[in-house]
Scaffold this motif. Structure first.
Motif, PDB file in Angstrom:
ATOM      1  N   GLY A  38      44.407  29.809-103.429  1.00  0.00           N
ATOM      2  CA  GLY A  38      44.646  28.381-103.477  1.00  0.00           C
ATOM      3  C   GLY A  38      46.110  28.017-103.441  1.00  0.00           C
ATOM      4  O   GLY A  38      46.501  27.000-102.866  1.00  0.00           O
ATOM      5  N   THR A 108      37.800  25.356-102.388  1.00  0.00           N
ATOM      6  CA  THR A 108      37.838  24.106-103.141  1.00  0.00           C
ATOM      7  C   THR A 108      39.245  23.718-103.573  1.00  0.00           C
ATOM      8  O   THR A 108      39.495  22.560-103.892  1.00  0.00           O
ATOM      9  N   ASN A 109      40.167  24.684-103.593  1.00  0.00           N
ATOM     10  CA  ASN A 109      41.519  24.400-104.093  1.00  0.00           C
ATOM     11  C   ASN A 109      42.590  24.633-103.045  1.00  0.00           C
ATOM     12  O   ASN A 109      43.743  24.883-103.360  1.00  0.00           O
ATOM     13  N   THR A 171      41.773  32.371-111.464  1.00  0.00           N
ATOM     14  CA  THR A 171      41.477  30.940-111.375  1.00  0.00           C
ATOM     15  C   THR A 171      40.009  30.684-111.689  1.00  0.00           C
ATOM     16  O   THR A 171      39.637  29.670-112.261  1.00  0.00           O
TER      17      THR A 171
END
Length: 356
Positions: A38, A108-109, A171
């Motif tokens: 990310g 998603t990040n 994460t």
């Protein structure tokens, strides 16, 4: 004169220059590997000689500095002198959706579109490999050496050819399995970080009850991750009746726990170590991981690299084995922490050279 890329040697028999570095010779086909997170994306080249893979030092780009994956990948290849490629593999956090040229990972990040089609368009390789980041880590296991690993508790020998379980907190909480079939290494990628969190005593039950009141469903990733460590700290603070205040970062919680200056941080880390051991034991039972359990991710390897005193190996091992009638079964299973920081890239290189 064609540019040469020098990489640190990990094999005494590898071709080296006068500084002892591996030399990727002009005209020699390389393997391109990319580990996309990310925040950072790591790119590297590798060569395979006599069954041994040698990796270059990775080039790290911040994903925020590039609007798309193809821009970062193009820059890396341009700076590397556009080497001839024999294979391409990339990984990212999240499940792979689609197959072949339509394969992609929706992160998603990170705003990047991580697709097999992008890898093909930039590199010209028709069949790049795209996989989950913990699938890549799993593929590195057969190539790791003793110096790459830290045994949790007394050293045990795994059963040759038996399944291997991999998990790691960063994460999020990544989980995968590696099985072997006739000389082939087969990764079973999954989303085991989202299974239910289970308490083993009254204190853990109180923490879980508090978190259920906030989130409803509480997965193991909710506590076994960087954000999860902060979540644990917040739950303990609320249960203690402490006044609400700014939440410390995962690094701050770890530092306070190591120094012993904050009881909440000490307990948060202790809960983390115990629950991680319990989840690792669940994984070993579920997949029959008599070949061993391997811990990656950024948290536990980072804690160990900083020195002893934070990762409670005794507690982890006790919770790992505390499975009632299967205590003895789990007592024979080795657990290792992966200390090699480029292990996922090594796994990608093994994937890149393997036929589809």
């Amino acid at each position: 004169m064609a540019r040469r890329l020098h990489v640190d040697a990990r094999d005494r028999n590898a071709t080296t220059d006068d500084l002892g570095r591996i030399v990727i010779l002009p005209g020699e086909a390389s393997l391109l590997v990319a580990d996309i997170g990310g925040t950072n994306a790591r790119f590297a080249l590798a060569v395979a000689r006599d069954g041994v893979i040698e990796l270059s030092q990775p080039t790290i780009f911040q994903t925020a500095d590039y609007a798309r994956l193809d821009l970062a990948l193009t820059r890396f290849l341009d700076e590397a002198g556009r080497p001839a490629l024999a294979g391409v593999a990339a990984c990212a956090a999240g499940p792979v959706q689609g197959e072949g040229g339509a394969a992609h990972i929706a992160m998603t990040n990170c705003p990047w579109d991580v697709t097999a089609a992008t890898l093909t368009s930039v590199t010209g390789m028709a069949k790049p490999r795209l996989m989950n980041d913990f699938a890549a880590l799993a593929l590195s296991i057969p190539a790791l050496t003793e110096r790459d690993l830290h045994s949790v508790g007394p050293l045990r020998k795994g059963v040759a050819g038996a399944p291997v379980g991999i998990l790691g907190a960063g994460t999020g909480l990544g989980v995968s399995t590696l099985v072997f079939d006739g000389g082939r290494d087969i990764v079973v990628a999954g989303e085991g970080g989202h299974v239910d969190l289970a308490p083993s005593d009254a204190r853990e039950a109180l923490v879980l009850q508090h978190l259920q009141g906030i989130y409803g469903h509480v997965s193991v990733e909710r506590v076994l991750s960087g954000p999860g460590l902060v979540t644990l700290y917040g739950a303990l603070a609320a249960l203690s009746g402490a006044a609400a205040g700014p939440s410390p970062s995962p690094a701050e919680i770890a530092a306070r726990a190591r120094a012993g200056t904050c009881p909440l941080s000490v307990e948060a880390v202790r809960l983390f170590c115990g629950w991680l051991g319990a989840v690792a034991g669940d994984l070993a039972l579920t997949v029959g991981a008599r070949g061993g359990i391997y811990i990656g991710g950024g948290i536990v390897p980072g804690w160990l690299a900083a020195g002893p005193g934070l990762f409670d190996e005794t507690l982890f091992r006790a919770r790992f084995e505390a499975k009632g009638r299967f205590d003895a079964y789990l007592a024979d299973i080795p657990v290792f922490v992966i200390g090699r920081t480029d292990a996922a890239l090594l796994g990608l290189a093994r994937a890149a050279q393997a036929p589809l």
